[in-house]
Design a protein around this motif. Structure first.
Motif, PDB file in Angstrom:
ATOM      1  N   ALA A 174       0.792  -0.562   0.419  1.00  0.00           N
ATOM      2  CA  ALA A 174       0.137  -0.135   0.365  1.00  0.00           C
ATOM      3  C   ALA A 174       1.246   1.250  -0.043  1.00  0.00           C
ATOM      4  CB  ALA A 174      -1.034  -0.166   1.182  1.00  0.00           C
ATOM      5  N   VAL A 175       1.907   1.527   0.701  1.00  0.00           N
ATOM      6  CA  VAL A 175       2.552   2.366   1.121  1.00  0.00           C
ATOM      7  C   VAL A 175       3.489   2.530  -0.388  1.00  0.00           C
ATOM      8  CG1 VAL A 175       4.423   3.723   2.263  1.00  0.00           C
ATOM      9  CG2 VAL A 175       2.901   2.645   3.391  1.00  0.00           C
ATOM     10  N   TYR A 176       4.215   1.538  -0.676  1.00  0.00           N
ATOM     11  CA  TYR A 176       5.286   1.550  -2.645  1.00  0.00           C
ATOM     12  C   TYR A 176       4.029   2.546  -3.036  1.00  0.00           C
ATOM     13  CZ  TYR A 176       7.918  -0.610  -5.531  1.00  0.00           C
ATOM     14  OH  TYR A 176       9.092  -0.174  -6.955  1.00  0.00           O
ATOM     15  N   VAL A 217       2.233   9.470  -5.283  1.00  0.00           N
ATOM     16  CA  VAL A 217       1.606  11.138  -4.508  1.00  0.00           C
ATOM     17  C   VAL A 217       2.487  11.922  -4.376  1.00  0.00           C
ATOM     18  CG1 VAL A 217      -0.529  10.034  -3.688  1.00  0.00           C
ATOM     19  CG2 VAL A 217       0.821  10.340  -1.595  1.00  0.00           C
ATOM     20  N   ALA A 218       3.861  11.580  -4.197  1.00  0.00           N
ATOM     21  CA  ALA A 218       4.926  12.527  -4.005  1.00  0.00           C
ATOM     22  C   ALA A 218       5.584  13.557  -4.710  1.00  0.00           C
ATOM     23  CB  ALA A 218       6.409  11.533  -3.913  1.00  0.00           C
ATOM     24  N   THR A 219       5.137  14.573  -4.370  1.00  0.00           N
ATOM     25  CA  THR A 219       6.303  16.410  -5.008  1.00  0.00           C
ATOM     26  C   THR A 219       7.349  16.601  -4.828  1.00  0.00           C
ATOM     27  OG1 THR A 219       4.382  16.931  -3.738  1.00  0.00           O
ATOM     28  CG2 THR A 219       3.154  16.172  -6.113  1.00  0.00           C
ATOM     29  N   TRP A 220       7.876  15.570  -3.569  1.00  0.00           N
ATOM     30  CA  TRP A 220       9.064  15.728  -2.989  1.00  0.00           C
ATOM     31  C   TRP A 220       9.708  15.006  -2.572  1.00  0.00           C
ATOM     32  CZ3 TRP A 220      11.873  15.191   1.098  1.00  0.00           C
ATOM     33  CH2 TRP A 220      13.237  16.038   1.438  1.00  0.00           C
ATOM     34  N   PRO A 221      11.190  15.022  -2.755  1.00  0.00           N
ATOM     35  CA  PRO A 221      12.163  16.154  -3.201  1.00  0.00           C
ATOM     36  C   PRO A 221      11.493  16.521  -4.709  1.00  0.00           C
ATOM     37  CG  PRO A 221      13.137  14.657  -3.641  1.00  0.00           C
ATOM     38  CD  PRO A 221      11.973  13.517  -2.807  1.00  0.00           C
ATOM     39  N   LYS A 222      11.508  17.971  -5.057  1.00  0.00           N
ATOM     40  CA  LYS A 222      11.348  19.391  -5.662  1.00  0.00           C
ATOM     41  C   LYS A 222      12.606  18.916  -6.915  1.00  0.00           C
ATOM     42  CE  LYS A 222       8.319  21.870  -3.668  1.00  0.00           C
ATOM     43  NZ  LYS A 222       7.029  21.204  -3.897  1.00  0.00           N
ATOM     44  N   LYS A 223      13.069  19.405  -7.756  1.00  0.00           N
ATOM     45  CA  LYS A 223      13.386  19.829  -8.801  1.00  0.00           C
ATOM     46  C   LYS A 223      13.805  18.110  -9.505  1.00  0.00           C
ATOM     47  CE  LYS A 223      15.111  24.088  -8.236  1.00  0.00           C
ATOM     48  NZ  LYS A 223      14.910  25.210  -7.945  1.00  0.00           N
ATOM     49  N   VAL A 224      13.467  17.233  -8.660  1.00  0.00           N
ATOM     50  CA  VAL A 224      13.960  15.882  -9.148  1.00  0.00           C
ATOM     51  C   VAL A 224      13.006  15.410 -10.622  1.00  0.00           C
ATOM     52  CG1 VAL A 224      15.074  15.115  -7.478  1.00  0.00           C
ATOM     53  CG2 VAL A 224      13.082  14.408  -7.429  1.00  0.00           C
ATOM     54  N   GLU A 225      13.637  14.008 -11.510  1.00  0.00           N
ATOM     55  CA  GLU A 225      12.285  13.988 -12.337  1.00  0.00           C
ATOM     56  C   GLU A 225      11.768  12.521 -11.999  1.00  0.00           C
ATOM     57  OE1 GLU A 225      13.126  10.740 -16.470  1.00  0.00           O
ATOM     58  OE2 GLU A 225      14.822  11.453 -15.379  1.00  0.00           O
ATOM     59  N   SER A 226      11.362  11.744 -10.950  1.00  0.00           N
ATOM     60  CA  SER A 226      10.532  11.048 -10.488  1.00  0.00           C
ATOM     61  C   SER A 226      10.221  10.824  -8.920  1.00  0.00           C
ATOM     62  CB  SER A 226      10.731  10.110 -10.863  1.00  0.00           C
ATOM     63  OG  SER A 226       9.901   8.604 -10.448  1.00  0.00           O
ATOM     64  N   PRO A 227       9.725  12.039  -8.218  1.00  0.00           N
ATOM     65  CA  PRO A 227       9.895  11.783  -6.924  1.00  0.00           C
ATOM     66  C   PRO A 227       9.632  10.522  -5.998  1.00  0.00           C
ATOM     67  CG  PRO A 227       9.298  14.198  -7.158  1.00  0.00           C
ATOM     68  CD  PRO A 227       9.269  13.700  -8.332  1.00  0.00           C
ATOM     69  N   TRP A 286       6.788  12.196   4.017  1.00  0.00           N
ATOM     70  CA  TRP A 286       6.588  11.485   4.090  1.00  0.00           C
ATOM     71  C   TRP A 286       5.359  10.720   5.065  1.00  0.00           C
ATOM     72  CZ3 TRP A 286       7.726   6.151   3.777  1.00  0.00           C
ATOM     73  CH2 TRP A 286       7.422   4.572   5.018  1.00  0.00           C
ATOM     74  N   LYS A 287       5.068  12.058   5.916  1.00  0.00           N
ATOM     75  CA  LYS A 287       2.982  11.533   6.412  1.00  0.00           C
ATOM     76  C   LYS A 287       2.360  11.336   5.343  1.00  0.00           C
ATOM     77  CE  LYS A 287       0.062  13.409  10.550  1.00  0.00           C
ATOM     78  NZ  LYS A 287       0.228  15.156  10.285  1.00  0.00           N
ATOM     79  N   LYS A 288       3.050  12.351   4.192  1.00  0.00           N
ATOM     80  CA  LYS A 288       1.657  12.296   2.744  1.00  0.00           C
ATOM     81  C   LYS A 288       1.340  11.444   2.580  1.00  0.00           C
ATOM     82  CE  LYS A 288       2.495  14.830  -1.242  1.00  0.00           C
ATOM     83  NZ  LYS A 288       2.816  15.374  -1.908  1.00  0.00           N
ATOM     84  N   ILE A 289       3.034  10.647   1.959  1.00  0.00           N
ATOM     85  CA  ILE A 289       2.790   9.212   1.260  1.00  0.00           C
ATOM     86  C   ILE A 289       1.525   8.352   2.449  1.00  0.00           C
ATOM     87  CG2 ILE A 289       4.046   7.921   1.029  1.00  0.00           C
ATOM     88  CD1 ILE A 289       6.076   9.276  -0.018  1.00  0.00           C
ATOM     89  N   LEU A 290       1.961   8.559   3.738  1.00  0.00           N
ATOM     90  CA  LEU A 290       1.870   7.431   4.341  1.00  0.00           C
ATOM     91  C   LEU A 290      -0.459   7.588   4.577  1.00  0.00           C
ATOM     92  CD1 LEU A 290       3.705   6.819   7.657  1.00  0.00           C
ATOM     93  CD2 LEU A 290       3.319   5.680   5.921  1.00  0.00           C
ATOM     94  N   ASN A 291      -0.651   8.611   4.957  1.00  0.00           N
ATOM     95  CA  ASN A 291      -1.581   9.111   4.031  1.00  0.00           C
ATOM     96  C   ASN A 291      -2.815   8.650   3.085  1.00  0.00           C
ATOM     97  OD1 ASN A 291      -1.699  10.870   6.976  1.00  0.00           O
ATOM     98  ND2 ASN A 291      -1.692  12.684   6.355  1.00  0.00           N
ATOM     99  N   ARG A 304      -3.855   1.206   8.507  1.00  0.00           N
ATOM    100  CA  ARG A 304      -4.949   1.852   9.474  1.00  0.00           C
ATOM    101  C   ARG A 304      -3.273   2.571  10.376  1.00  0.00           C
ATOM    102  NH1 ARG A 304      -8.055  -2.698  12.508  1.00  0.00           N
ATOM    103  NH2 ARG A 304      -8.210  -0.775  13.385  1.00  0.00           N
ATOM    104  N   GLU A 305      -2.664   2.388  10.757  1.00  0.00           N
ATOM    105  CA  GLU A 305      -1.661   2.432  12.376  1.00  0.00           C
ATOM    106  C   GLU A 305      -0.544   3.148  10.734  1.00  0.00           C
ATOM    107  OE1 GLU A 305       1.080   0.843  15.579  1.00  0.00           O
ATOM    108  OE2 GLU A 305      -0.349  -0.907  14.434  1.00  0.00           O
TER     109      GLU A 305
END
Length: 326
Positions: free
Chosen positions: A145-147, A152-162, A249-254, A259-260
């Motif tokens: 699920a997390v993978y 949804v990651a947009t950071w780090p910026k200025k890289v080809e694929s966060p 990281w929190k954005k990805i987990l959300n 659940r945890e």
């Protein structure tokens, strides 16, 4: 090379115009502790000393070393506790502060390098550790699920694929169990050997060289990220902003819907547990995590390579990791 942002003692101290008993904690560190640190130790622990000293200067009135009392140290500890710091974090700062205090204390059998600048070494009773919990084992469903949520990651910026950077970080944590700072800040392309399928780096915490083999699937993630970067460039291209790191990281987990939530430390513990299970009795996890070699036989006579390689070969990969082939 020491970062230019580090505050050094005043030049007056080094020119001898300042009485020795007026030295501050920072002065004493650079005057007596820092010169005795070897280059690898400077790389591994200098940042922790700087953090400790910065805490000391902001949480106390930063008195001269001779005016530090047990009561001041007690208040220093209390300031952390009131802000909810863990006992382990407080103990870490106390260990580094205590080394500085001992260095300027009276010389003795257990303190032969004491400079005798103070009559006695002030002491702080370390906080009691929290009750130990059974290490959390992250399930394959949670990893999957997390993978996938890394998209949804947009950071780090200025890289080809966060997204790919975060997915690769997960794969590295799961297979190699490094500490977060070692993988995010210190793992360079120079440390990645795709031919022999291993990473090598000097652990920031222990200043210990570690070489960790990995499965071909891990190498595929490295290959997907590599676009001719220089050897000294970091693999994950993270900035030094911890706030941004943990916010993403929190954005990805959300987004994952699990659940945890789990931490990078939980990933490290999961790696340890799964490697031990992949080759029962070999304790491969402790070697991969850099905890091995505690006895004479283990330190001088035992090569854990075959046991570690077998555990790594047997380590089952989450289904989501294979999507790198798509």
């Amino acid at each position: 090379m020491i970062s230019s942002v580090i505050k050094f003692p005043s030049q007056l101290v080094h020119q001898g115009y300042e009485p020795k008993f007026r030295l501050t904690v920072r002065d004493c560190f650079f005057e007596y502790v820092f010169p005795d640190m070897d280059p690898e130790e400077q790389k591994g622990t200098l940042s922790v000393y700087m953090t400790t000293i910065n805490h000391w200067e902001t949480r106390t009135n930063n008195p001269p070393i001779a005016e530090i009392t047990n009561d001041l140290l007690r208040k220093f500890k209390k300031s952390f506790q009131l802000e909810g710091y863990s006992p382990e974090s407080i103990k870490k700062y106390w260990r580094h502060l205590r080394r500085i205090l001992r260095r300027v204390g009276p010389p003795a059998d257990r303190n032969p390098l004491g400079e005798d600048l103070i009559d006695r070494i002030p002491y702080m009773s370390p906080p009691k550790s929290a009750p130990r919990k059974i290490p959390r084992l992250i399930t394959e469903d949670e990893m999957n699920a997390v993978y996938y949520a890394c998209k949804v990651a947009t950071w780090p910026k200025k890289v080809e694929s966060p997204a790919l950077i975060w997915q690769t970080a997960l794969v590295i944590f799961y297979n190699c169990g490094p500490r977060s700072q070692d993988v995010f800040r210190r793992l360079c392309w120079l440390n990645v050997d795709l031919q022999y399928q291993r990473i090598s780096f000097v652990s920031q915490k222990r200043s210990k060289l570690q070489g960790i083999p990995f499965q071909e699937l891990v190498g595929l993630h490295f290959e997907a990220l590599y676009h001719g970067q220089r050897p000294e460039e970091t693999v994950l291209q993270m900035t030094k902003c911890n706030r941004s790191l943990y916010k993403e990281w929190k954005k990805i987990l959300n987004a994952s819907g699990i659940r945890e939530h789990f931490t990078f430390q939980d990933l490290r513990k999961t790696c340890n547990s799964l490697l031990n299970a992949a080759n029962p009795g070999a304790n491969a996890g402790k070697w991969v995590l850099g905890h091995g070699g505690s006895g004479v036989n283990e330190e001088y006579y035992h090569n854990p390579g075959p046991e570690v390689i077998k555990a790594i070969e047997n380590l089952k990969q989450p289904e989501s990791f294979w999507s790198i082939l798509e």
